[in-house]
Design an enzyme around this catalytic site. Structure first.
Site, PDB file in Angstrom:
ATOM      1  N   LYS A   1       1.482 -10.789  -9.673  1.00  0.00           N
ATOM      2  CA  LYS A   1       0.268 -10.135  -9.167  1.00  0.00           C
ATOM      3  C   LYS A   1      -0.985 -10.659  -9.888  1.00  0.00           C
ATOM      4  CE  LYS A   1       1.961  -7.586  -5.920  1.00  0.00           C
ATOM      5  NZ  LYS A   1       1.504  -7.707  -4.524  1.00  0.00           N
TER       6      LYS A   1
ATOM      7  N   SER B   1      -1.580  -4.854  -7.975  1.00  0.00           N
ATOM      8  CA  SER B   1      -0.800  -3.767  -8.546  1.00  0.00           C
ATOM      9  C   SER B   1      -1.362  -3.365  -9.900  1.00  0.00           C
ATOM     10  CB  SER B   1       0.655  -4.232  -8.733  1.00  0.00           C
ATOM     11  OG  SER B   1       1.388  -3.294  -9.480  1.00  0.00           O
TER      12      SER B   1
ATOM     13  N   TYR C   1       7.031  -9.235 -12.207  1.00  0.00           N
ATOM     14  CA  TYR C   1       6.313  -8.708 -11.050  1.00  0.00           C
ATOM     15  C   TYR C   1       4.814  -8.696 -11.321  1.00  0.00           C
ATOM     16  CZ  TYR C   1       4.475  -5.345  -7.698  1.00  0.00           C
ATOM     17  OH  TYR C   1       3.721  -4.717  -6.732  1.00  0.00           O
TER      18      TYR C   1
ATOM     19  N   PHE D   1       0.554  -7.036   2.412  1.00  0.00           N
ATOM     20  CA  PHE D   1       1.237  -6.145   1.486  1.00  0.00           C
ATOM     21  C   PHE D   1       2.639  -6.627   1.119  1.00  0.00           C
ATOM     22  CE2 PHE D   1      -1.448  -3.126   4.053  1.00  0.00           C
ATOM     23  CZ  PHE D   1      -2.410  -2.950   3.081  1.00  0.00           C
ATOM     24  N   ALA D   2       3.125  -7.693   1.707  1.00  0.00           N
ATOM     25  CA  ALA D   2       4.492  -8.155   1.470  1.00  0.00           C
ATOM     26  C   ALA D   2       4.646  -8.697   0.056  1.00  0.00           C
ATOM     27  CB  ALA D   2       4.870  -9.235   2.476  1.00  0.00           C
ATOM     28  N   ALA D   3       5.680  -8.252  -0.627  1.00  0.00           N
ATOM     29  CA  ALA D   3       5.984  -8.739  -1.986  1.00  0.00           C
ATOM     30  C   ALA D   3       7.382  -8.280  -2.371  1.00  0.00           C
ATOM     31  CB  ALA D   3       4.968  -8.209  -2.991  1.00  0.00           C
TER      32      ALA D   3
ATOM     33  N   GLY E   1      11.308  -3.393   4.327  1.00  0.00           N
ATOM     34  CA  GLY E   1      10.755  -2.469   5.304  1.00  0.00           C
ATOM     35  C   GLY E   1      11.759  -2.186   6.400  1.00  0.00           C
TER      36      GLY E   1
ATOM     37  N   ASP F   1       6.756  -8.903   9.479  1.00  0.00           N
ATOM     38  CA  ASP F   1       7.667  -8.398   8.449  1.00  0.00           C
ATOM     39  C   ASP F   1       9.055  -8.975   8.682  1.00  0.00           C
ATOM     40  OD1 ASP F   1       9.332  -6.544   6.786  1.00  0.00           O
ATOM     41  OD2 ASP F   1       7.446  -5.443   6.643  1.00  0.00           O
TER      42      ASP F   1
ATOM     43  N   ILE G   1       3.769   0.820   1.907  1.00  0.00           N
ATOM     44  CA  ILE G   1       2.306   0.756   1.976  1.00  0.00           C
ATOM     45  C   ILE G   1       1.861   0.234   3.342  1.00  0.00           C
ATOM     46  CG2 ILE G   1       0.242  -0.325   0.999  1.00  0.00           C
ATOM     47  CD1 ILE G   1       1.765  -0.292  -1.713  1.00  0.00           C
TER      48      ILE G   1
END
Length: 179
Positions: free
Chosen positions: A156, A128, A152, A84-86, A42, A37, A17
């Site tokens: 969120k 999410s 997860y 967006f990091a998870a 990634g 990052d 993403i």
């Protein structure tokens, strides 16, 4: 927020993403796109085309969310943040403690750092559909009840509440919490 001429930080910018967001941002008149990052999920390959643009830079001191001082330093001079990091679904299943640390502790570090940066104009954080779990009614809307049953999704749901509480606590003190 008008992003023309702005410096933007993309946390998790080398992931799926994040890298697609970077690809869209380079089409805009932004001054800088800084990638934060740790390259756990990634890859620089995801950024290969974007890195040809001189406005796109990988933050040189790393991208570890668990180091609050590093997060604060990465925000220097930044106008807006995309987070967006998870840790993803299966990792959360297998390693709930590290998922908790990254998905919630990392988000907390970002939110806390933003409160120290009054020039920051906007935070975009990615939740999410997992927060909704199995549909109680269709079509599902944002009014659908949280019906999550996995770790997860739980991170969120908690993340959404962290963002909401920081908004209410810091609304008016940091533009990033005004919407």
């Amino acid at each position: 927020m008008d992003i023309a001429g702005k410096k933007l930080l993309v946390i998790g910018g080398a992931g799926l993403i994040g890298s697609h967001t970077v690809d869209q941002l380079i089409k805009e008149d932004v001054e800088e796109i800084r990638i934060f990052d740790n390259f756990t999920r990634g890859s620089e390959e995801n950024l290969a085309e974007a890195l040809k643009d001189s406005r796109v830079k990988i933050y040189p001191h790393g991208g570890e969310l668990m180091h609050p001082e590093l997060v604060r330093a990465a925000l220097e001079g930044i106008d807006g943040v995309f987070h967006f990091a998870a840790m993803w679904l299966l990792h959360c299943w297998d390693y709930p403690r590290s998922a908790f640390d990254v998905n919630l502790g990392g988000l907390f570090n970002v939110l806390e750092a933003i409160t120290l940066k009054p020039q920051l104009q906007r935070l975009v954080w990615s939740s999410s559909a997992s927060v909704y779990g199995d549909a109680v009614e269709e079509p599902m809307t944002e009014d659908h009840p949280f019906n999550n049953t996995n770790f997860y999704g739980a991170t969120k749901v908690a993340g959404e509440q962290f963002c909401r509480s920081f908004y209410h606590r810091h609304h008016g003190t940091s533009a990033a919490f005004d919407y």
